[in-house]
Design a protein around this motif. Sequence first.
Motif, mmCIF file in Angstrom:
data_model
loop_
_atom_site.group_PDB
_atom_site.id
_atom_site.type_symbol
_atom_site.label_atom_id
_atom_site.label_comp_id
_atom_site.label_asym_id
_atom_site.label_seq_id
_atom_site.Cartn_x
_atom_site.Cartn_y
_atom_site.Cartn_z
ATOM 1 N N TRP A 179 0.830 -1.202 0.000
ATOM 2 C CA TRP A 179 0.000 0.000 0.000
ATOM 3 C C TRP A 179 0.867 1.256 0.000
ATOM 4 O O TRP A 179 1.870 1.336 0.722
ATOM 5 N N ASP A 180 0.467 2.246 -0.768
ATOM 6 C CA ASP A 180 1.045 3.589 -0.712
ATOM 7 C C ASP A 180 0.363 4.299 0.466
ATOM 8 O O ASP A 180 -0.840 4.592 0.417
ATOM 9 N N VAL A 181 1.121 4.579 1.508
ATOM 10 C CA VAL A 181 0.522 5.122 2.726
ATOM 11 C C VAL A 181 0.003 6.539 2.501
ATOM 12 O O VAL A 181 -1.060 6.923 3.003
ATOM 13 N N ALA A 182 0.768 7.371 1.769
ATOM 14 C CA ALA A 182 0.354 8.762 1.554
ATOM 15 C C ALA A 182 -0.949 8.831 0.747
ATOM 16 O O ALA A 182 -1.853 9.608 1.064
ATOM 17 N N ARG A 183 -1.036 8.021 -0.305
ATOM 18 C CA ARG A 183 -2.232 8.056 -1.164
ATOM 19 C C ARG A 183 -3.317 7.098 -0.696
ATOM 20 O O ARG A 183 -4.447 7.146 -1.196
ATOM 21 N N ARG A 184 -2.928 6.202 0.240
ATOM 22 C CA ARG A 184 -3.864 5.211 0.751
ATOM 23 C C ARG A 184 -4.477 4.380 -0.369
ATOM 24 O O ARG A 184 -5.693 4.168 -0.448
ATOM 25 N N GLN A 185 -3.565 3.913 -1.237
ATOM 26 C CA GLN A 185 -3.974 3.080 -2.370
ATOM 27 C C GLN A 185 -3.083 1.842 -2.440
ATOM 28 O O GLN A 185 -1.899 1.881 -2.067
ATOM 29 N N GLN A 186 -3.639 0.753 -2.945
ATOM 30 C CA GLN A 186 -2.844 -0.454 -3.142
ATOM 31 C C GLN A 186 -1.908 -0.258 -4.328
ATOM 32 O O GLN A 186 -2.279 0.333 -5.339
ATOM 33 N N ILE A 187 -0.684 -0.743 -4.202
ATOM 34 C CA ILE A 187 0.314 -0.664 -5.267
ATOM 35 C C ILE A 187 0.373 -2.027 -5.965
ATOM 36 O O ILE A 187 0.781 -3.027 -5.372
ATOM 37 N N GLY A 188 -0.040 -2.092 -7.210
ATOM 38 C CA GLY A 188 0.057 -3.323 -7.971
ATOM 39 C C GLY A 188 -0.890 -4.393 -7.477
ATOM 40 O O GLY A 188 -1.631 -4.218 -6.503
ATOM 41 N N PRO A 189 -0.855 -5.542 -8.122
ATOM 42 C CA PRO A 189 -1.736 -6.646 -7.730
ATOM 43 C C PRO A 189 -1.244 -7.310 -6.439
ATOM 44 O O PRO A 189 -0.083 -7.186 -6.051
ATOM 45 N N ALA A 190 -2.142 -8.013 -5.790
ATOM 46 C CA ALA A 190 -1.786 -8.754 -4.584
ATOM 47 C C ALA A 190 -0.901 -9.946 -4.935
ATOM 48 O O ALA A 190 -0.996 -10.509 -6.041
ATOM 49 N N LEU A 191 -0.018 -10.314 -3.999
ATOM 50 C CA LEU A 191 0.770 -11.540 -4.131
ATOM 51 C C LEU A 191 -0.036 -12.638 -3.439
ATOM 52 O O LEU A 191 -0.372 -12.526 -2.258
ATOM 53 N N THR A 192 -0.375 -13.667 -4.155
ATOM 54 C CA THR A 192 -1.230 -14.702 -3.574
ATOM 55 C C THR A 192 -0.407 -15.904 -3.149
ATOM 56 O O THR A 192 0.598 -16.263 -3.769
ATOM 57 N N ARG A 193 -0.846 -16.532 -2.066
ATOM 58 C CA ARG A 193 -0.197 -17.725 -1.531
ATOM 59 C C ARG A 193 -1.214 -18.855 -1.490
ATOM 60 O O ARG A 193 -2.422 -18.636 -1.644
ATOM 61 N N ASN A 194 -0.721 -20.059 -1.254
ATOM 62 C CA ASN A 194 -1.600 -21.213 -1.170
ATOM 63 C C ASN A 194 -2.145 -21.425 0.239
ATOM 64 O O ASN A 194 -3.047 -22.230 0.433
ATOM 65 N N ASN A 195 -1.550 -20.746 1.210
ATOM 66 C CA ASN A 195 -1.955 -20.928 2.594
ATOM 67 C C ASN A 195 -2.089 -19.570 3.291
ATOM 68 O O ASN A 195 -1.583 -18.560 2.813
ATOM 69 N N THR A 196 -2.741 -19.582 4.438
ATOM 70 C CA THR A 196 -2.840 -18.372 5.247
ATOM 71 C C THR A 196 -1.441 -17.869 5.602
ATOM 72 O O THR A 196 -0.552 -18.647 5.952
ATOM 73 N N VAL A 197 -1.256 -16.562 5.519
ATOM 74 C CA VAL A 197 0.032 -15.952 5.835
ATOM 75 C C VAL A 197 -0.107 -15.256 7.183
ATOM 76 O O VAL A 197 -1.057 -14.495 7.409
ATOM 77 N N MET A 198 0.834 -15.499 8.106
ATOM 78 C CA MET A 198 0.701 -15.017 9.471
ATOM 79 C C MET A 198 1.519 -13.769 9.777
ATOM 80 O O MET A 198 1.151 -12.991 10.650
ATOM 81 N N SER A 199 2.650 -13.560 9.090
ATOM 82 C CA SER A 199 3.518 -12.457 9.497
ATOM 83 C C SER A 199 4.312 -11.922 8.317
ATOM 84 O O SER A 199 4.565 -12.628 7.340
ATOM 85 N N VAL A 200 4.709 -10.643 8.438
ATOM 86 C CA VAL A 200 5.497 -10.008 7.399
ATOM 87 C C VAL A 200 6.369 -8.938 8.027
ATOM 88 O O VAL A 200 6.007 -8.329 9.036
#
Length: 598
Positions: free
Chosen positions: A408-429
């Motif tokens: 996400w672009d914090v200043a514009r509050r918009q998503q940047i590009g498409p989401a990165l998808t995974r096969n399982n639930t993601v818990m941390s970043v």
Amino acid sequence: MPGPQPLQPDDPQQIGDYRLTGLLGMGGQGTVYLGVGPDGPPVAIKVLHRRFAGDAKARQRFVREVETAGKVFEFTARVLEAGEHETAPYIVSEYIAGESLEDFVASHGPYEPGALRRLASGTVTALAAIHAAGIVHCDFKPGNILLGSDGPRVIDFGIARALSTVSPLGGSKIGTPAYMAPEQITQGTIGPHTDMFAWASSMVYAATGTPAFGQDDNSNGVMYRIVHDEPDLSAVPDTLRDVVSACLIKQPDRRPAATDVLLSLLGHQPSPSLMPFGAQIGDPLTGHTGAVVCIAYGVLDSGPIAITGSHDHTLRVWDLTTQRQIGDPLTGHTGAVMSVTYGELDDRPIAITGSHDHTLRVWDLTTQRQIGDPLTGHTGAVMSVAYGELDDRPIAISVSADRSVRVWDVARRQQIGPALTRNNTVMSVTCTRLDGRPVAVIGGSYDQAVRVWDLTSRQQMGGPLTGHTSTVMSVITGRLNRRPIAITCSYDQTVRVWDLATRQQTGPALLHNSAVISAAYGWLGSRPIAITSSADRSVRVWDLTTREQLGSPLTVGHHTGATMSVAYGQLDGRPIAITCGGDLAVRIWSLGPPYTLR
């Protein structure tokens, strides 16, 4: 000190510039005489046994050590000088006309509470001065406390270290068995913490007439109890019991310093800059009405802050200096606040939160208002949020139960590009830089792996980091030996450290007794550390260079539920850990380094 006895025929008549006038006593280290110096005031002269003579250079070192002790005065019997008499070392100190605490209690019985508190304050002040001079007493006991007309005075300090310069002590134990600390008995590290144990045992003697662990004819029984048993403090007055109990903790690095004890006796909360490793600072911070599951450290104009999110759907900001909440709770989420990160936007401190309501929100910490509308796009709970930069823009990276990673672009509050998808639930970043490129390190998917993504190209960098055997709950980044690392925590009860450049695990896994939920990275002096929290309610601190646990787990008075999150920060210039858990409380812990003998 008992009154002088007549000199015997074999006693010397003169030592250095001092004329001897009487015999004050004899002990295991030597003989003590009463003398008169050239300027008239009486002095006590301790002539050590000849086995402590050593060679000429050793005796010179002995004199230098005693000169260090001479810098301490007021609540001690001041050390005036040192020298040698017919090769036997001697120490000259101020003569205190008064009996010892040991003799007074034996004759008159235990102290009443008010007098005991004054005795405790005076003697611990003396220890604070002794420790500030870099000296460890090593034989603090009622026999070395003289009750002068102007208050208690501590004697015989500095002798243990001075003696070590003239006589190798080998495996012998310094001290009086009834007042030894566990580390003196088990050949552990001696330091100011050793004196605090002896001080507490001496105060128990003053309060009850008996040392804290008894006093048998066979000293082995006393020493066994010191190492293995807990003392009975029921007869110690309530006003002194807690601080005495803290000083009698078996683990040296968990005992308070003399200055902490003095501040406590005076009714003040010790400064975090003075508190020992593992001490809880102040009372728990309370206000949340649901489990506190995430925490971040930050800075406002008012100083260091903690930002916490809860199952009660709110975000709270705490002033760590005053230990009070700043303003009202920040509200807006309609689900549990699962993650919070600290950052900046246009030079303003901000917090970014992720929630079970599928949204992210950006908060201005100065005005305590939400900035713009929520960031939407996830279709599941937002489990973790990280702050970073991409092309000089502040960004947020979020991972969700919908199996996606979004930037996400914090200043514009918009998503940047498409989401990165995974096969399982993601818990941390978390977000860091690798070879100058911004990267996201993603963990917690049920495939038990950790992955590194190039945020510019949106490509995974190399293969997954594998080794955990259960869900990865948390991932943080730092540096070790100037190399970028990731630190991961898992339900498999381990913490693992990874070299991000080589994608290899470095060193053995660090072990907890239960699932490891959260981690923080920081520094103790020049040592990089990891702080990890567990479902067993403990928090552990690890030296990342040696892979050793520092001190004991932070568990005393800790959370009644699992410790859900931990953060590293600074307070009064010293390192702290901040923890939160299922008991709705936030706690602050001193990470001041354990004391060691200089």
